[in-house]
Design a protein around this motif. Structure first.
Motif, PDB file in Angstrom:
ATOM      1  N   LEU A   1       0.827  -1.193   0.000  1.00 24.47           N
ATOM      2  CA  LEU A   1       0.000   0.000   0.000  1.00 24.47           C
ATOM      3  C   LEU A   1       0.865   1.247   0.000  1.00 24.47           C
ATOM      4  O   LEU A   1       2.002   1.251   0.498  1.00 24.47           O
ATOM      5  CB  LEU A   1      -0.912   0.004   1.219  1.00 24.47           C
TER       6      LEU A   1
ATOM      7  N   THR B   1      -0.292  -3.379   8.233  1.00 25.36           N
ATOM      8  CA  THR B   1      -1.171  -2.366   7.633  1.00 25.36           C
ATOM      9  C   THR B   1      -0.648  -1.879   6.286  1.00 25.36           C
ATOM     10  O   THR B   1      -1.369  -1.206   5.554  1.00 25.36           O
ATOM     11  CB  THR B   1      -1.338  -1.162   8.581  1.00 25.36           C
TER      12      THR B   1
ATOM     13  N   TYR C   1       0.437  -3.733   3.724  1.00 24.38           N
ATOM     14  CA  TYR C   1       0.264  -4.692   2.636  1.00 24.38           C
ATOM     15  C   TYR C   1      -1.194  -5.112   2.539  1.00 24.38           C
ATOM     16  O   TYR C   1      -1.917  -5.130   3.542  1.00 24.38           O
ATOM     17  CB  TYR C   1       1.142  -5.931   2.854  1.00 24.38           C
ATOM     18  N   ALA C   2      -1.609  -5.482   1.339  1.00 23.74           N
ATOM     19  CA  ALA C   2      -3.009  -5.850   1.137  1.00 23.74           C
ATOM     20  C   ALA C   2      -3.122  -6.949   0.092  1.00 23.74           C
ATOM     21  O   ALA C   2      -2.225  -7.153  -0.735  1.00 23.74           O
ATOM     22  CB  ALA C   2      -3.832  -4.632   0.707  1.00 23.74           C
TER      23      ALA C   2
ATOM     24  N   ARG D   1     -13.481  -5.822   3.620  1.00 21.40           N
ATOM     25  CA  ARG D   1     -12.771  -5.330   2.440  1.00 21.40           C
ATOM     26  C   ARG D   1     -13.081  -3.856   2.193  1.00 21.40           C
ATOM     27  O   ARG D   1     -14.068  -3.323   2.738  1.00 21.40           O
ATOM     28  CB  ARG D   1     -13.218  -6.140   1.223  1.00 21.40           C
ATOM     29  N   ASP D   2     -12.286  -3.208   1.377  1.00 24.67           N
ATOM     30  CA  ASP D   2     -12.606  -1.835   1.007  1.00 24.67           C
ATOM     31  C   ASP D   2     -13.511  -1.832  -0.229  1.00 24.67           C
ATOM     32  O   ASP D   2     -13.940  -2.895  -0.705  1.00 24.67           O
ATOM     33  CB  ASP D   2     -11.333  -1.009   0.779  1.00 24.67           C
TER      34      ASP D   2
ATOM     35  N   ASN E   1     -10.246  -4.930  -1.901  1.00 22.88           N
ATOM     36  CA  ASN E   1      -8.951  -5.197  -1.275  1.00 22.88           C
ATOM     37  C   ASN E   1      -9.093  -5.257   0.244  1.00 22.88           C
ATOM     38  O   ASN E   1      -9.982  -4.629   0.835  1.00 22.88           O
ATOM     39  CB  ASN E   1      -7.948  -4.101  -1.642  1.00 22.88           C
ATOM     40  N   ILE E   2      -8.177  -5.972   0.880  1.00 21.22           N
ATOM     41  CA  ILE E   2      -8.165  -6.046   2.347  1.00 21.22           C
ATOM     42  C   ILE E   2      -6.714  -6.039   2.811  1.00 21.22           C
ATOM     43  O   ILE E   2      -5.893  -6.825   2.309  1.00 21.22           O
ATOM     44  CB  ILE E   2      -8.905  -7.312   2.857  1.00 21.22           C
ATOM     45  N   ASN E   3      -6.380  -5.109   3.708  1.00 23.46           N
ATOM     46  CA  ASN E   3      -4.994  -5.096   4.170  1.00 23.46           C
ATOM     47  C   ASN E   3      -4.766  -6.234   5.164  1.00 23.46           C
ATOM     48  O   ASN E   3      -5.715  -6.803   5.709  1.00 23.46           O
ATOM     49  CB  ASN E   3      -4.581  -3.724   4.720  1.00 23.46           C
TER      50      ASN E   3
ATOM     51  N   ARG F   1      -6.252  -6.157   8.725  1.00 26.10           N
ATOM     52  CA  ARG F   1      -7.664  -6.537   8.764  1.00 26.10           C
ATOM     53  C   ARG F   1      -7.822  -8.047   8.585  1.00 26.10           C
ATOM     54  O   ARG F   1      -8.643  -8.671   9.264  1.00 26.10           O
ATOM     55  CB  ARG F   1      -8.441  -5.782   7.687  1.00 26.10           C
TER      56      ARG F   1
ATOM     57  N   GLN G   1       2.391 -12.043   4.333  1.00 27.02           N
ATOM     58  CA  GLN G   1       3.113 -10.790   4.109  1.00 27.02           C
ATOM     59  C   GLN G   1       4.413 -11.046   3.352  1.00 27.02           C
ATOM     60  O   GLN G   1       4.748 -10.307   2.411  1.00 27.02           O
ATOM     61  CB  GLN G   1       3.420 -10.117   5.446  1.00 27.02           C
TER      62      GLN G   1
END
Length: 336
Positions: free
Chosen positions: A3, A226, A228-229, A281-282, A286-288, A291, A323
């Protein structure tokens, strides 16, 4: 994917000492009423355990095991000693698997005619969590408070023998996400198979665990999540592989990092990917990874008392492996 840098969330120095009576944002006079574990557990107080619960004994010599009340008291004493000056809340306690009995004088009474004083009870499994709200930080906009706790499950002990065999305990120190009460625990903050024969040995183990825990490193690890997603496609592939993992031949599973989550927990992760107000998700799907990690730790709250900490540890290890794969430092079967 990595991100773009975002505006840093506010952080504080740990081990903040506040004046007596000072309220820490987001905390109350006692531990949060939201459960750090759910499953089939109920809430009890330390007073109830000391007053109402009998203490199991070894069948061969009638000698008592270490009581759950003594376990909690020893942990509290160590926490108050190590974290002097910090604000420490009353333990939140959850129990399951009641073992019921009755006094000899009531052996012939029908169950519906028993008086309260004629009943006996203890719970086979107990988990407790002591929150220190004056030691906190923020990750992903969520406030995290330091917690210390443990698990006592008598089903792991050889109660059919004689006193002298070591008893089993689990201890942990880590952080609790105050938004959802999910526990964030790391391997250096966890003893999963502690075996002791006395309260002194138990007390020494609590001191050792707290002294060896690297809380700043733990926070840095979680903060990095936080950055990376996963895309929706990657998330779908990840969950699909997670479901496949449990059905792989044993030889194939040995080559892949372990995953302790079954279909029920993975179903919860999928549901919350769409529905959870805090960790879904956003708008782009996507989801970091912070989360994602919380989706897994939330799913393990429905696990039995004697197993949920192992799944909580596994959630962080698994997310860190994801990650590494997203960052390109390693390959992952789950995302290949």
């Amino acid at each position: 994917m990595r991100l773009s840098p975002a505006t840093p969330t506010p952080t504080t120095n740990l081990h903040i000492v506040r004046e007596p009576g000072t309220q820490v944002p987001g905390s109350s006079a006692s531990s949060t009423s939201r459960a750090f574990i759910e499953a089939n557990t109920i809430v009890v107080t330390p007073e109830e355990i000391r007053r109402d619960h009998i203490i199991p004994v070894y069948a061969r010599d009638n000698e008592p095991l270490i009581s759950q009340g003594d376990f909690i008291q020893v942990a509290e004493e160590v926490v108050y000693d190590v974290f002097r000056g910090e604000r420490i809340l009353e333990p939140q306690i959850r129990v399951s698997h009641p073992i019921k009995g009755r006094i000899p004088e009531a052996r012939n009474k029908p169950a519906n005619q028993l008086e309260d004083h004629e009943r006996t009870i203890y719970y086979e499994r107990l988990a407790f969590c002591i929150e220190l709200p004056s030691i906190y930080d923020y990750v992903g906009g969520n406030q995290l408070s330091l917690v210390v706790g443990g698990v006592k499950a008598y089903n792991l002990d050889n109660v059919s023998g004689r006193r002298g065999s070591a008893e089993h305990f689990k201890l942990f120190i880590g952080f609790q996400n105050l938004v959802c009460t999910n526990l964030c625990v790391r391997t250096d903050g966890y003893i999963g198979d502690l075996r002791v024969g006395s309260l002194d040995q138990l007390r020494a183990a609590v001191y050792q665990l707290i002294s060896s825990y690297e809380q700043h490193r733990h926070l840095r690890q979680m903060q990095a999540l936080t950055e990376y997603a996963l895309t929706e496609h990657q998330f779908a592939q990840l969950i699909g592989r997670c479901r496949m993992y449990q059905h792989l031949p044993a030889a194939a599973r040995q080559q892949i990092p372990a995953l302790l989550y079954g279909d029920q927990q993975l179903g919860t992760v999928c549901r919350d990917y769409y529905r959870d107000e805090r960790f879904c998700r956003d708008d782009n799907g996507n989801i970091n990874l912070w989360r994602l990690y919380n989706l897994f730790t939330n799913a393990c709250k429905s696990t039995y008392v004697d197993q949920f900490l192992d799944r909580s540890i596994n959630a962080l290890d698994f997310t860190l492996q994801v990650q590494d794969a997203v960052e390109g430092r390693a390959t992952s079967w789950y995302l290949s």
